[in-house]
Write a protein that holds these residues in place. Structure first.
Motif, PDB file in Angstrom:
ATOM      1  N   ILE A  94     -36.626 -14.951 -14.374  1.00  0.00           N
ATOM      2  CA  ILE A  94     -36.636 -16.136 -15.224  1.00  0.00           C
ATOM      3  C   ILE A  94     -36.198 -15.663 -16.729  1.00  0.00           C
ATOM      4  CG2 ILE A  94     -37.442 -18.134 -13.932  1.00  0.00           C
ATOM      5  CD1 ILE A  94     -39.965 -17.510 -15.701  1.00  0.00           C
ATOM      6  N   THR A  95     -35.352 -16.428 -17.242  1.00  0.00           N
ATOM      7  CA  THR A  95     -34.919 -15.872 -18.634  1.00  0.00           C
ATOM      8  C   THR A  95     -34.384 -17.088 -19.497  1.00  0.00           C
ATOM      9  OG1 THR A  95     -33.611 -14.326 -19.843  1.00  0.00           O
ATOM     10  CG2 THR A  95     -32.630 -15.084 -17.793  1.00  0.00           C
ATOM     11  N   THR A  96     -34.281 -16.737 -20.830  1.00  0.00           N
ATOM     12  CA  THR A  96     -33.440 -17.786 -21.646  1.00  0.00           C
ATOM     13  C   THR A  96     -32.138 -16.961 -22.040  1.00  0.00           C
ATOM     14  OG1 THR A  96     -34.780 -16.867 -23.393  1.00  0.00           O
ATOM     15  CG2 THR A  96     -35.587 -18.825 -22.660  1.00  0.00           C
ATOM     16  N   ASP A  97     -31.971 -15.959 -21.573  1.00  0.00           N
ATOM     17  CA  ASP A  97     -30.664 -15.305 -21.726  1.00  0.00           C
ATOM     18  C   ASP A  97     -29.724 -15.509 -20.889  1.00  0.00           C
ATOM     19  OD1 ASP A  97     -28.519 -13.414 -22.219  1.00  0.00           O
ATOM     20  OD2 ASP A  97     -30.125 -11.476 -22.398  1.00  0.00           O
ATOM     21  N   GLU A  98     -28.374 -16.195 -21.341  1.00  0.00           N
ATOM     22  CA  GLU A  98     -27.583 -16.722 -20.400  1.00  0.00           C
ATOM     23  C   GLU A  98     -26.678 -15.528 -19.813  1.00  0.00           C
ATOM     24  OE1 GLU A  98     -25.493 -19.942 -22.238  1.00  0.00           O
ATOM     25  OE2 GLU A  98     -26.865 -21.092 -22.592  1.00  0.00           O
ATOM     26  N   SER A  99     -26.576 -14.478 -20.420  1.00  0.00           N
ATOM     27  CA  SER A  99     -25.966 -13.233 -20.124  1.00  0.00           C
ATOM     28  C   SER A  99     -26.364 -12.683 -18.749  1.00  0.00           C
ATOM     29  CB  SER A  99     -25.710 -12.156 -20.933  1.00  0.00           C
ATOM     30  OG  SER A  99     -26.945 -11.660 -21.319  1.00  0.00           O
ATOM     31  N   ILE A 100     -27.522 -12.954 -18.359  1.00  0.00           N
ATOM     32  CA  ILE A 100     -28.106 -12.252 -17.227  1.00  0.00           C
ATOM     33  C   ILE A 100     -27.853 -13.048 -15.971  1.00  0.00           C
ATOM     34  CG2 ILE A 100     -30.356 -11.393 -15.985  1.00  0.00           C
ATOM     35  CD1 ILE A 100     -29.697 -10.050 -18.784  1.00  0.00           C
ATOM     36  N   THR A 115     -36.731  -5.203 -21.382  1.00  0.00           N
ATOM     37  CA  THR A 115     -38.279  -5.148 -21.110  1.00  0.00           C
ATOM     38  C   THR A 115     -38.433  -6.411 -20.425  1.00  0.00           C
ATOM     39  OG1 THR A 115     -38.818  -3.823 -22.891  1.00  0.00           O
ATOM     40  CG2 THR A 115     -40.513  -5.064 -21.836  1.00  0.00           C
ATOM     41  N   VAL A 116     -38.788  -6.167 -19.165  1.00  0.00           N
ATOM     42  CA  VAL A 116     -39.174  -7.353 -18.258  1.00  0.00           C
ATOM     43  C   VAL A 116     -40.693  -7.486 -18.013  1.00  0.00           C
ATOM     44  CG1 VAL A 116     -38.656  -8.243 -16.019  1.00  0.00           C
ATOM     45  CG2 VAL A 116     -36.836  -6.902 -17.007  1.00  0.00           C
ATOM     46  N   TYR A 117     -41.132  -8.657 -18.144  1.00  0.00           N
ATOM     47  CA  TYR A 117     -42.638  -9.025 -18.108  1.00  0.00           C
ATOM     48  C   TYR A 117     -42.857  -9.223 -16.484  1.00  0.00           C
ATOM     49  CZ  TYR A 117     -42.852  -8.276 -22.916  1.00  0.00           C
ATOM     50  OH  TYR A 117     -42.992  -7.696 -24.182  1.00  0.00           O
ATOM     51  N   VAL A 118     -43.718  -8.491 -16.013  1.00  0.00           N
ATOM     52  CA  VAL A 118     -44.093  -8.989 -14.423  1.00  0.00           C
ATOM     53  C   VAL A 118     -45.294  -9.705 -14.318  1.00  0.00           C
ATOM     54  CG1 VAL A 118     -44.086  -8.022 -12.340  1.00  0.00           C
ATOM     55  CG2 VAL A 118     -42.488  -6.975 -13.893  1.00  0.00           C
ATOM     56  N   ALA A 119     -45.350 -10.474 -13.284  1.00  0.00           N
ATOM     57  CA  ALA A 119     -46.632 -11.144 -13.083  1.00  0.00           C
ATOM     58  C   ALA A 119     -47.420 -10.337 -12.031  1.00  0.00           C
ATOM     59  CB  ALA A 119     -46.467 -12.756 -12.525  1.00  0.00           C
ATOM     60  N   ALA A 163     -44.970 -18.383 -18.887  1.00  0.00           N
ATOM     61  CA  ALA A 163     -44.063 -19.360 -19.295  1.00  0.00           C
ATOM     62  C   ALA A 163     -44.092 -19.710 -20.755  1.00  0.00           C
ATOM     63  CB  ALA A 163     -44.401 -20.764 -18.362  1.00  0.00           C
ATOM     64  N   ALA A 164     -45.328 -19.947 -21.357  1.00  0.00           N
ATOM     65  CA  ALA A 164     -45.393 -20.375 -22.696  1.00  0.00           C
ATOM     66  C   ALA A 164     -44.864 -19.400 -23.479  1.00  0.00           C
ATOM     67  CB  ALA A 164     -46.871 -20.475 -23.160  1.00  0.00           C
ATOM     68  N   GLN A 165     -44.990 -18.078 -23.243  1.00  0.00           N
ATOM     69  CA  GLN A 165     -44.518 -16.755 -24.230  1.00  0.00           C
ATOM     70  C   GLN A 165     -42.809 -16.774 -24.004  1.00  0.00           C
ATOM     71  OE1 GLN A 165     -46.279 -14.172 -25.881  1.00  0.00           O
ATOM     72  NE2 GLN A 165     -47.809 -15.660 -25.662  1.00  0.00           N
ATOM     73  N   LEU A 166     -42.267 -17.293 -22.699  1.00  0.00           N
ATOM     74  CA  LEU A 166     -40.817 -17.317 -22.563  1.00  0.00           C
ATOM     75  C   LEU A 166     -40.237 -18.465 -23.490  1.00  0.00           C
ATOM     76  CD1 LEU A 166     -38.826 -15.605 -20.841  1.00  0.00           C
ATOM     77  CD2 LEU A 166     -38.933 -17.483 -19.227  1.00  0.00           C
ATOM     78  N   ILE A 167     -40.823 -19.574 -23.215  1.00  0.00           N
ATOM     79  CA  ILE A 167     -40.354 -20.708 -23.988  1.00  0.00           C
ATOM     80  C   ILE A 167     -40.488 -20.714 -25.513  1.00  0.00           C
ATOM     81  CG2 ILE A 167     -41.003 -23.285 -24.501  1.00  0.00           C
ATOM     82  CD1 ILE A 167     -42.107 -23.054 -21.552  1.00  0.00           C
ATOM     83  N   SER A 168     -41.685 -20.020 -25.957  1.00  0.00           N
ATOM     84  CA  SER A 168     -41.737 -19.746 -27.270  1.00  0.00           C
ATOM     85  C   SER A 168     -40.669 -18.662 -28.034  1.00  0.00           C
ATOM     86  CB  SER A 168     -43.054 -19.346 -27.805  1.00  0.00           C
ATOM     87  OG  SER A 168     -43.158 -17.761 -27.171  1.00  0.00           O
ATOM     88  N   GLY A 169     -39.944 -17.937 -27.074  1.00  0.00           N
ATOM     89  CA  GLY A 169     -38.948 -16.981 -27.459  1.00  0.00           C
ATOM     90  C   GLY A 169     -39.584 -15.634 -27.609  1.00  0.00           C
ATOM     91  N   LYS A 170     -41.056 -15.386 -27.579  1.00  0.00           N
ATOM     92  CA  LYS A 170     -41.538 -14.060 -27.626  1.00  0.00           C
ATOM     93  C   LYS A 170     -41.421 -12.890 -26.765  1.00  0.00           C
ATOM     94  CE  LYS A 170     -45.753 -15.999 -30.051  1.00  0.00           C
ATOM     95  NZ  LYS A 170     -47.245 -16.118 -30.129  1.00  0.00           N
ATOM     96  N   ILE A 171     -41.064 -13.640 -25.411  1.00  0.00           N
ATOM     97  CA  ILE A 171     -40.316 -12.679 -24.582  1.00  0.00           C
ATOM     98  C   ILE A 171     -39.065 -13.518 -23.807  1.00  0.00           C
ATOM     99  CG2 ILE A 171     -42.511 -11.587 -23.828  1.00  0.00           C
ATOM    100  CD1 ILE A 171     -42.617 -13.309 -21.436  1.00  0.00           C
ATOM    101  N   GLN A 172     -38.063 -12.518 -23.320  1.00  0.00           N
ATOM    102  CA  GLN A 172     -36.844 -12.961 -22.694  1.00  0.00           C
ATOM    103  C   GLN A 172     -36.800 -12.864 -21.282  1.00  0.00           C
ATOM    104  OE1 GLN A 172     -33.814 -11.337 -25.585  1.00  0.00           O
ATOM    105  NE2 GLN A 172     -32.967 -13.414 -25.141  1.00  0.00           N
TER     106      GLN A 172
END
Length: 332
Positions: free
Chosen positions: A112-118, A128-132, A179-188
């Motif tokens: 999941i991402t906020t980057d539309e180019s992926i 850098t991809v954050y993995v659960a 999820a919160a980190q992604l929404i806040s823009g701290k990670i993509q």
């Protein structure tokens, strides 16, 4: 004679009550998505009947498999749920104390991402991809898919040289906070299972599923079905002592899975009612993409071994050093 008759009747009643005492089947549930179908049992099935035996179903909730396992080892829980690799490791290193009875969940991982180019894995080069979860299915499935796409990777923060790695994998953020980190823009970029993808997308229309790992897996594995994720296990000794009860429970759980798949909204309400760790609206949205299933262990052996081989390739200790033998897979 009258007194003797009364005493005889009382003794008979006591004996009948003793034989009629209800046994217990103690079920350990994981809070969160794995045990959503159990909510149906908790609502509708108070006991099991098999071959004249009545058994009360009791439930205890756990935050994770590490909290559940000691209870199973101590014989305080009879039936539990956990990732397939954890079950294999316990079997291999714990005197075969538990047996895998069924696959209850297929894979439900996504990028999941906020980057539309992926849109594909190659688009992640230089990211850098954050993995659960380190040392779990999300990590090893991600590594497998990157390898199949000829994309190199390394762990972010490794002391070694990471300059030549195309993708950096980071485990520094707890799954519940991604999820919160992604929404806040701290990670993509993040690799997560359900319902965390659904949670993130429900809170921000900027978050989207860019890569479905199940489709990617089918592309490169030559498998007809996606990989298993969660399994139901039972104490080996309990199966030997209560074969009819286990058969009854397995049948009831299969019915619960099918009901859950067909009734996501009602499932959500029950999960909230029994405090299984998820809000009703999230369960309703997540059930259709969570890939709940019920496959008897013997029928799922090939797909389980395929998944466990990925663990073995990455870290032998993650499944106890070897693939489990035939006795790991329950048969009637």
């Amino acid at each position: 004679m009258k007194r003797i008759f009364i005493i005889f009747c009382l003794v008979s009643l006591i004996c009948l009550n003793a034989f009629a005492q209800t046994a217990q089947v103690r079920v350990g549930l994981l809070n969160g998505p794995t045990c959503v179908p159990a909510a149906f049992l908790m609502e509708n099935k108070k006991s099991l009947s098999a071959e004249g035996i009545e058994a009360e179903l009791t439930y205890e909730k756990f935050a994770d498999p590490q909290a559940l396992l000691p209870k199973m080892i101590k014989k305080e829980i009879d039936i539990g749920f956990m990732p397939a690799n954890v079950a294999a490791k316990v079997y291999n290193s714990g005197n075969k104390s538990i047996i895998c009875c069924a696959v209850v969940g297929y894979g439900n991982l996504s990028l999941i991402t906020t980057d539309e180019s992926i849109n594909q894995l190659s688009d992640l080069k230089g990211k850098t991809v954050y993995v659960a979860g380190q040392g779990a299915t999300p990590e090893y499935m991600f590594r497998y898919l990157l390898k199949e796409n000829n994309i190199s990777c390394s762990n972010s923060g490794d002391s070694g040289n990471t300059e030549n790695a195309s993708v950096l994998i980071d485990f520094s953020i707890p799954t519940a906070q991604i999820a919160a980190q992604l929404i806040s823009g701290k990670i993509q970029y993040a690799v997560v299972p359900e319902p965390f993808s659904t949670i993130a997308k429900s809170k921000s229309n900027k978050v989207r599923t860019a890569i479905d790992f199940q489709n990617e897996y089918l592309k490169f594995s030559n498998e007809k079905e996606i990989y298993p994720l969660s399994v139901m296990v039972v104490r080996s000794a309990f199966i030997k002592e209560n074969p009819e009860l286990i058969q009854s429970f397995l049948s009831e759980y299969e019915n619960a899975v099918n009901w859950t798949i067909n009734n996501p909204a009602a499932s959500g309400n029950l999960c909230e009612k029994f405090s299984l760790g998820l809000a009703a609206d999230i369960v309703e949205k997540a059930v259709p993409v969570s890939n709940y299933t019920y496959i008897p262990a013997a029928s799922a052996k090939a797909s389980l071994e395929k998944l466990l081989s990925l663990f073995l390739e990455n870290d032998k200790t993650s499944i106890g050093g070897k693939l489990p033998d035939e006795a790991f897979y329950y048969t009637k």
